[in-house]
Design an enzyme around this catalytic site. Structure first.
Site, PDB file in Angstrom:
ATOM      1  N   PRO A  25       1.327 -14.022  13.312  1.00 17.67           N
ATOM      2  CA  PRO A  25       2.153 -13.894  12.112  1.00 17.67           C
ATOM      3  C   PRO A  25       1.899 -12.548  11.431  1.00 17.67           C
ATOM      4  O   PRO A  25       0.751 -12.160  11.230  1.00 17.67           O
ATOM      5  CB  PRO A  25       1.702 -15.063  11.232  1.00 17.67           C
ATOM      6  CG  PRO A  25       0.347 -15.422  11.738  1.00 17.67           C
ATOM      7  CD  PRO A  25       0.300 -15.059  13.185  1.00 17.67           C
ATOM      8  N   MET A  26       2.971 -11.845  11.107  1.00 16.43           N
ATOM      9  CA  MET A  26       2.861 -10.527  10.477  1.00 16.43           C
ATOM     10  C   MET A  26       3.906 -10.400   9.379  1.00 16.43           C
ATOM     11  O   MET A  26       5.105 -10.551   9.636  1.00 16.43           O
ATOM     12  CB  MET A  26       3.059  -9.415  11.517  1.00 16.43           C
ATOM     13  CG  MET A  26       1.935  -9.322  12.523  1.00 16.43           C
ATOM     14  SD  MET A  26       2.305  -8.167  13.873  1.00 16.43           S
ATOM     15  CE  MET A  26       3.445  -9.169  14.852  1.00 16.43           C
ATOM     16  N   THR A  27       3.468 -10.134   8.164  1.00 15.49           N
ATOM     17  CA  THR A  27       4.384  -9.997   7.041  1.00 15.49           C
ATOM     18  C   THR A  27       5.348  -8.841   7.290  1.00 15.49           C
ATOM     19  O   THR A  27       4.927  -7.728   7.608  1.00 15.49           O
ATOM     20  CB  THR A  27       3.605  -9.752   5.742  1.00 15.49           C
ATOM     21  OG1 THR A  27       2.759 -10.869   5.504  1.00 15.49           O
ATOM     22  CG2 THR A  27       4.545  -9.566   4.567  1.00 15.49           C
ATOM     23  N   GLN A 102       4.713 -20.086   9.752  1.00  8.36           N
ATOM     24  CA  GLN A 102       3.417 -20.051   9.077  1.00  8.36           C
ATOM     25  C   GLN A 102       3.660 -20.308   7.596  1.00  8.36           C
ATOM     26  O   GLN A 102       4.300 -19.493   6.914  1.00  8.36           O
ATOM     27  CB  GLN A 102       2.709 -18.718   9.255  1.00  8.36           C
ATOM     28  CG  GLN A 102       1.293 -18.767   8.671  1.00  8.36           C
ATOM     29  CD  GLN A 102       0.647 -17.415   8.523  1.00  8.36           C
ATOM     30  OE1 GLN A 102       1.121 -16.573   7.761  1.00  8.36           O
ATOM     31  NE2 GLN A 102      -0.440 -17.197   9.245  1.00  8.36           N
ATOM     32  N   HIS A 169      -1.383 -21.065   6.594  1.00  6.14           N
ATOM     33  CA  HIS A 169      -2.136 -19.826   6.361  1.00  6.14           C
ATOM     34  C   HIS A 169      -3.314 -20.168   5.443  1.00  6.14           C
ATOM     35  O   HIS A 169      -3.162 -20.298   4.242  1.00  6.14           O
ATOM     36  CB  HIS A 169      -1.248 -18.774   5.717  1.00  6.14           C
ATOM     37  CG  HIS A 169      -1.803 -17.390   5.782  1.00  6.14           C
ATOM     38  ND1 HIS A 169      -3.143 -17.115   5.953  1.00  6.14           N
ATOM     39  CD2 HIS A 169      -1.183 -16.161   5.718  1.00  6.14           C
ATOM     40  CE1 HIS A 169      -3.335 -15.807   5.987  1.00  6.14           C
ATOM     41  NE2 HIS A 169      -2.159 -15.209   5.853  1.00  6.14           N
ATOM     42  N   GLY A 170      -4.483 -20.296   6.057  1.00  4.18           N
ATOM     43  CA  GLY A 170      -5.681 -20.606   5.296  1.00  4.18           C
ATOM     44  C   GLY A 170      -6.698 -19.492   5.319  1.00  4.18           C
ATOM     45  O   GLY A 170      -7.898 -19.748   5.181  1.00  4.18           O
ATOM     46  N   ALA A 171      -6.225 -18.252   5.479  1.00 11.35           N
ATOM     47  CA  ALA A 171      -7.121 -17.115   5.722  1.00 11.35           C
ATOM     48  C   ALA A 171      -6.891 -15.989   4.720  1.00 11.35           C
ATOM     49  O   ALA A 171      -6.046 -16.072   3.834  1.00 11.35           O
ATOM     50  CB  ALA A 171      -6.912 -16.599   7.152  1.00 11.35           C
ATOM     51  N   HIS A 172      -7.695 -14.939   4.861  1.00 15.23           N
ATOM     52  CA  HIS A 172      -7.458 -13.608   4.301  1.00 15.23           C
ATOM     53  C   HIS A 172      -7.427 -13.523   2.782  1.00 15.23           C
ATOM     54  O   HIS A 172      -6.829 -12.620   2.208  1.00 15.23           O
ATOM     55  CB  HIS A 172      -6.160 -13.016   4.876  1.00 15.23           C
ATOM     56  CG  HIS A 172      -6.110 -13.001   6.366  1.00 15.23           C
ATOM     57  ND1 HIS A 172      -4.951 -12.853   7.075  1.00 15.23           N
ATOM     58  CD2 HIS A 172      -7.102 -13.144   7.289  1.00 15.23           C
ATOM     59  CE1 HIS A 172      -5.217 -12.889   8.366  1.00 15.23           C
ATOM     60  NE2 HIS A 172      -6.527 -13.070   8.526  1.00 15.23           N
ATOM     61  N   TYR A 174      -6.048 -15.624   0.581  1.00 11.62           N
ATOM     62  CA  TYR A 174      -4.908 -16.219  -0.107  1.00 11.62           C
ATOM     63  C   TYR A 174      -5.298 -17.614  -0.628  1.00 11.62           C
ATOM     64  O   TYR A 174      -6.464 -17.986  -0.588  1.00 11.62           O
ATOM     65  CB  TYR A 174      -3.693 -16.259   0.814  1.00 11.62           C
ATOM     66  CG  TYR A 174      -3.201 -14.867   1.177  1.00 11.62           C
ATOM     67  CD1 TYR A 174      -2.661 -14.028   0.200  1.00 11.62           C
ATOM     68  CD2 TYR A 174      -3.307 -14.377   2.475  1.00 11.62           C
ATOM     69  CE1 TYR A 174      -2.222 -12.742   0.511  1.00 11.62           C
ATOM     70  CE2 TYR A 174      -2.873 -13.094   2.793  1.00 11.62           C
ATOM     71  CZ  TYR A 174      -2.333 -12.285   1.810  1.00 11.62           C
ATOM     72  OH  TYR A 174      -1.910 -11.017   2.113  1.00 11.62           O
TER      73      TYR A 174
END
Length: 366
Positions: A25-27, A102, A169-172, A174
């Site tokens: 996944p990439m914004t 995602q 998305h449970g990372a980075h 956020y």
């Protein structure tokens, strides 16, 4: 090394993939007012036509007022946005691909590249954007319940539209990750706690909400990271025992696959072992894992935002680990963003045709 291990089929529950390659996944921010366009659908279709095994969408936000920090990040709620996503999955399926959205909530993470401000309230476990930096008020019990429900609602829509999997998305750094991190979660109720296992409750409730919405057979993926955008060197779990206490309740809640984000996939997670994050997660939980982090490129992703280019890099280390079954799937980001045909070129040993990654690739839907 021959890339045969990348091209073995993979099956888990209702999901069968023709190879082990996942589009990370990439914004992209090409969805005006949150609505994916025909260009977005064509962008994902090209990756399916290029034989990507599983496509994970860019982060697409759940139905909370401040779930995103960029107006052109796509929504996964509302009639117009969901109609756009229906077109995306239909195009991907027509090209023989598999895909999942995602599901994302940025929490209190702000976007320094955008002047746009989301409507209040901002959701954050303790009102902190990073350790010691108060940004807003802590989430109320009602806000937490509504957010958990919003994830479940979005997942139910994904199933209705025909997507093959769903990822959280449970990372980075956020929202979900802000609950994991003691530096941003100072709550003293059931969603806080002194241990990582206690602070995993919010994520576990999100997983349970999604599982209830999609049923027992649809694959649920959870993306996790040790590092935070607020602190690239941070580690949530400093020992294998602590990692096991973190991951176990998430798996017990209904997670099928753990997507283990690193900046560089080859870096060992703990001293005394070559295993990376995905390797340890698989060893500790027995669940399939996805590795990710600078696959196929010489430089890691943060360099791209400084204007640095990356050149194609050897896959030998990755292939050795995959052959040892340290992990099950491999997520590829920037290499696929720049070149929709990356998978076919690797499979056909056309390494001289692999493209460099340049920052300019972020500004277009190639």
């Amino acid at each position: 090394m021959a890339a045969d291990s990348l091209f073995r089929p993979f099956t888990h529950k209702s999901l069968t993939l023709k190879n082990r390659i996942v589009m990370a996944p990439m914004t992209r921010s090409f969805s005006p007012s949150g609505v994916p366009t025909s260009d977005v659908a064509a962008y994902y279709r090209r990756r399916a036509e290029g034989d990507v095994g599983l496509i994970l969408s860019e982060g697409t936000v759940v139905n909370r007022p401040s779930a995103k920090n960029d107006p052109n990040v796509p929504n996964f709620h509302g009639e117009q946005a969901l109609t756009g996503w229906k077109r995306v999955i239909d195009e991907v399926h027509a090209a023989g691909g598999k895909m999942g959205p995602q599901l994302w909530h940025v929490g209190s993470a702000r976007n320094p590249m955008a002047n746009w401000v989301a409507p209040p309230p901002v959701d954050a476990p303790s009102g902190l954007s990073s350790p010691g930096k108060r940004f807003t008020e802590p989430m109320t019990d009602e806000a937490i319940a509504d957010t958990i429900a919003a994830f479940g609602k979005a997942a139910g829509e994904a199933k209705r539209l025909g997507f093959d999997v769903v990822e959280i998305h449970g990372a980075h750094g956020y929202l979900v990750d802000q609950f994991f991190w003691a530096g941003t979660n100072e709550r003293t109720d059931a969603f806080g706690g002194a241990t990582l296992a206690e602070r995993s409750r919010f994520a576990a409730e999100v997983v349970k909400s999604i599982r209830a919405a999609v049923g027992k057979d649809m694959v649920v993926i959870l993306r996790l990271s040790q590092w935070k955008q607020q602190d690239f060197t941070f580690k949530l779990a400093k020992t294998p025992e602590e990692m096991e206490s973190w991951l176990t309740p998430l798996v017990e809640a209904g997670t099928d696959i753990l997507h283990c984000s690193q900046r560089r996939f080859w870096e060992p997670e703990f001293e005394g072992s070559e295993l990376n994050f995905a390797g340890w997660a698989k060893k500790l939980t027995g669940k399939p894992t996805i590795t990710v982090g600078s696959v196929g490129l010489s430089g890691e992703f943060t360099a791209a935002f400084r204007g640095e280019s990356s050149k194609p890099a050897s896959l030998d280390n990755l292939l050795r680990r995959l052959e040892r079954e340290e992990f099950d799937l491999v997520a590829v980001g920037r290499a696929l963003l720049a070149d929709p045909q990356w998978v076919r070129k690797v499979r056909e040993d056309r390494h001289d045709e692999l493209q460099d990654f340049h920052k300019e690739a972020l500004a277009r839907l190639a």
